[in-house]
Design a protein around this motif. Structure first.
Motif, PDB file in Angstrom:
ATOM      1  N   GLY A  84       0.861  -1.175   0.000  1.00 53.53           N
ATOM      2  CA  GLY A  84       0.000   0.000   0.000  1.00 53.53           C
ATOM      3  C   GLY A  84       0.899   1.226   0.000  1.00 53.53           C
ATOM      4  N   TYR A  85       0.597   2.157   0.900  1.00 54.50           N
ATOM      5  CA  TYR A  85       1.436   3.343   1.052  1.00 54.50           C
ATOM      6  C   TYR A  85       2.837   2.907   1.469  1.00 54.50           C
ATOM      7  N   ASN A  86       3.850   3.516   0.891  1.00 54.20           N
ATOM      8  CA  ASN A  86       5.241   3.295   1.271  1.00 54.20           C
ATOM      9  C   ASN A  86       5.880   4.652   1.480  1.00 54.20           C
ATOM     10  N   GLY A  87       6.511   4.816   2.642  1.00 52.41           N
ATOM     11  CA  GLY A  87       7.201   6.059   2.917  1.00 52.41           C
ATOM     12  C   GLY A  87       7.137   6.401   4.385  1.00 52.41           C
ATOM     13  N   PRO A  88       7.588   7.599   4.730  1.00 55.30           N
ATOM     14  CA  PRO A  88       7.624   7.996   6.138  1.00 55.30           C
ATOM     15  C   PRO A  88       6.225   8.254   6.689  1.00 55.30           C
ATOM     16  N   SER A  89       6.044   7.914   7.935  1.00 51.23           N
ATOM     17  CA  SER A  89       4.768   8.164   8.600  1.00 51.23           C
ATOM     18  C   SER A  89       5.001   8.228  10.105  1.00 51.23           C
ATOM     19  N   THR A  90       4.146   8.954  10.778  1.00 45.18           N
ATOM     20  CA  THR A  90       4.189   9.070  12.230  1.00 45.18           C
ATOM     21  C   THR A  90       2.952   8.415  12.818  1.00 45.18           C
ATOM     22  N   PHE A  91       3.154   7.604  13.838  1.00 40.30           N
ATOM     23  CA  PHE A  91       2.082   6.936  14.560  1.00 40.30           C
ATOM     24  C   PHE A  91       2.098   7.443  15.991  1.00 40.30           C
ATOM     25  N   ILE A  92       0.956   7.838  16.488  1.00 41.25           N
ATOM     26  CA  ILE A  92       0.816   8.268  17.880  1.00 41.25           C
ATOM     27  C   ILE A  92      -0.096   7.254  18.563  1.00 41.25           C
ATOM     28  N   PHE A  93       0.403   6.657  19.626  1.00 43.83           N
ATOM     29  CA  PHE A  93      -0.334   5.634  20.358  1.00 43.83           C
ATOM     30  C   PHE A  93      -0.704   6.165  21.735  1.00 43.83           C
ATOM     31  N   ASP A  94      -1.986   6.114  22.061  1.00 41.28           N
ATOM     32  CA  ASP A  94      -2.445   6.392  23.416  1.00 41.28           C
ATOM     33  C   ASP A  94      -2.673   5.037  24.068  1.00 41.28           C
TER      34      ASP A  94
END
Length: 107
Positions: A84-94
Protein backbone atom coordinates in the motif's frame (compact mmCIF):
# COMPACT_ATOMS: atom_id res chain seq x y z
CA UNK A 1 12.46 -2.10 18.86
CA UNK A 2 12.86 0.58 21.49
CA UNK A 3 12.52 -0.96 24.96
CA UNK A 4 11.02 2.22 26.41
CA UNK A 5 7.90 1.85 24.30
CA UNK A 6 4.89 0.51 26.24
CA UNK A 7 4.43 -3.25 25.87
CA UNK A 8 1.11 -2.79 24.04
CA UNK A 9 2.82 -0.61 21.40
CA UNK A 10 5.67 -3.10 21.02
CA UNK A 11 3.11 -5.90 20.60
CA UNK A 12 1.16 -3.92 17.99
CA UNK A 13 4.30 -3.15 15.96
CA UNK A 14 5.53 -6.76 16.15
CA UNK A 15 2.10 -8.05 15.07
CA UNK A 16 2.06 -5.57 12.18
CA UNK A 17 5.49 -6.64 10.97
CA UNK A 18 4.61 -10.34 11.15
CA UNK A 19 1.17 -9.94 9.53
CA UNK A 20 -0.56 -11.23 12.68
CA UNK A 21 -4.05 -9.70 12.52
CA UNK A 22 -5.18 -11.35 15.78
CA UNK A 23 -2.12 -10.03 17.62
CA UNK A 24 -2.68 -6.60 16.10
CA UNK A 25 -6.34 -6.54 17.19
CA UNK A 26 -5.43 -7.93 20.60
CA UNK A 27 -3.21 -4.89 21.19
CA UNK A 28 -6.29 -2.64 21.30
CA UNK A 29 -8.74 -2.04 24.10
CA UNK A 30 -12.30 -3.19 23.34
CA UNK A 31 -13.29 0.39 22.45
CA UNK A 32 -9.98 1.20 20.73
CA UNK A 33 -9.79 3.64 17.83
CA UNK A 34 -7.67 3.89 14.71
CA UNK A 35 -7.48 7.44 13.33
CA UNK A 36 -6.08 7.09 9.82
CA UNK A 37 -5.57 10.66 8.63
CA UNK A 38 -8.85 11.80 10.18
CA UNK A 39 -10.89 8.72 9.30
CA UNK A 40 -11.84 7.00 12.55
CA UNK A 41 -12.48 3.28 13.02
CA UNK A 42 -13.83 2.44 16.47
CA UNK A 43 -13.94 -1.01 18.04
CA UNK A 44 -12.22 -4.23 17.02
CA UNK A 45 -14.65 -5.13 14.20
CA UNK A 46 -14.26 -1.73 12.50
CA UNK A 47 -10.48 -1.87 13.04
CA UNK A 48 -10.38 -5.39 11.55
CA UNK A 49 -12.29 -4.27 8.45
CA UNK A 50 -9.96 -1.28 8.01
CA UNK A 51 -6.90 -3.45 8.59
CA UNK A 52 -8.03 -6.09 6.09
CA UNK A 53 -8.36 -3.38 3.41
CA UNK A 54 -5.52 -1.03 4.26
CA UNK A 55 -3.09 -2.36 6.85
CA UNK A 56 -2.38 -6.04 7.59
CA UNK A 57 -4.21 -6.92 4.35
CA UNK A 58 -1.63 -4.80 2.51
CA UNK A 59 1.30 -6.56 4.26
CA UNK A 60 2.32 -3.33 5.99
CA UNK A 61 5.69 -3.24 7.72
CA UNK A 62 6.94 -0.56 10.09
CA UNK A 63 10.66 0.22 10.24
CA UNK A 64 11.10 2.45 13.30
CA UNK A 65 13.35 5.46 12.87
CA UNK A 66 12.62 7.22 16.17
CA UNK A 67 10.32 7.10 19.16
CA UNK A 68 9.37 9.20 22.15
CA UNK A 69 7.23 8.42 25.18
CA UNK A 70 5.41 11.04 27.26
CA UNK A 71 3.08 9.75 29.95
CA UNK A 72 0.52 7.41 28.38
CA UNK A 73 1.38 8.47 24.82
CA UNK A 74 4.08 7.17 22.48
CA UNK A 75 5.04 8.74 19.17
CA UNK A 76 6.83 6.56 16.65
CA UNK A 77 8.32 7.71 13.37
CA UNK A 78 8.56 4.93 10.78
CA UNK A 79 9.23 4.05 7.22
CA UNK A 80 6.14 2.17 6.05
CA UNK A 81 6.59 -0.68 3.60
CA UNK A 82 4.23 -3.20 2.03
CA UNK A 83 1.73 -3.28 -0.79
CA UNK A 84 0.00 0.00 0.00
CA UNK A 85 1.44 3.34 1.05
CA UNK A 86 5.24 3.30 1.27
CA UNK A 87 7.20 6.06 2.92
CA UNK A 88 7.62 8.00 6.14
CA UNK A 89 4.77 8.16 8.60
CA UNK A 90 4.19 9.07 12.23
CA UNK A 91 2.08 6.94 14.56
CA UNK A 92 0.82 8.27 17.88
CA UNK A 93 -0.33 5.63 20.36
CA UNK A 94 -2.45 6.39 23.42
CA UNK A 95 -2.19 3.58 25.95
CA UNK A 96 -4.73 2.76 28.63
CA UNK A 97 -3.63 0.03 31.03
CA UNK A 98 -2.16 -2.84 29.02
CA UNK A 99 -3.79 -1.92 25.68
CA UNK A 100 -3.67 0.72 22.98
CA UNK A 101 -6.77 2.90 23.20
CA UNK A 102 -6.00 4.99 20.11
CA UNK A 103 -3.60 4.73 17.17
CA UNK A 104 -3.35 7.94 15.16
CA UNK A 105 -1.58 7.85 11.79
CA UNK A 106 -0.12 11.06 10.38
CA UNK A 107 2.54 11.97 7.84
Amino acid sequence: MTSELPAAVQQLIAATNSGDVEGFLGSFSDDGVVDDWGREFRGREAIREWSDREYIGKQITLDLTSSAVAGDSATVTTIVGGNGYNGPSTFIFDVSGARVSRMTIRE
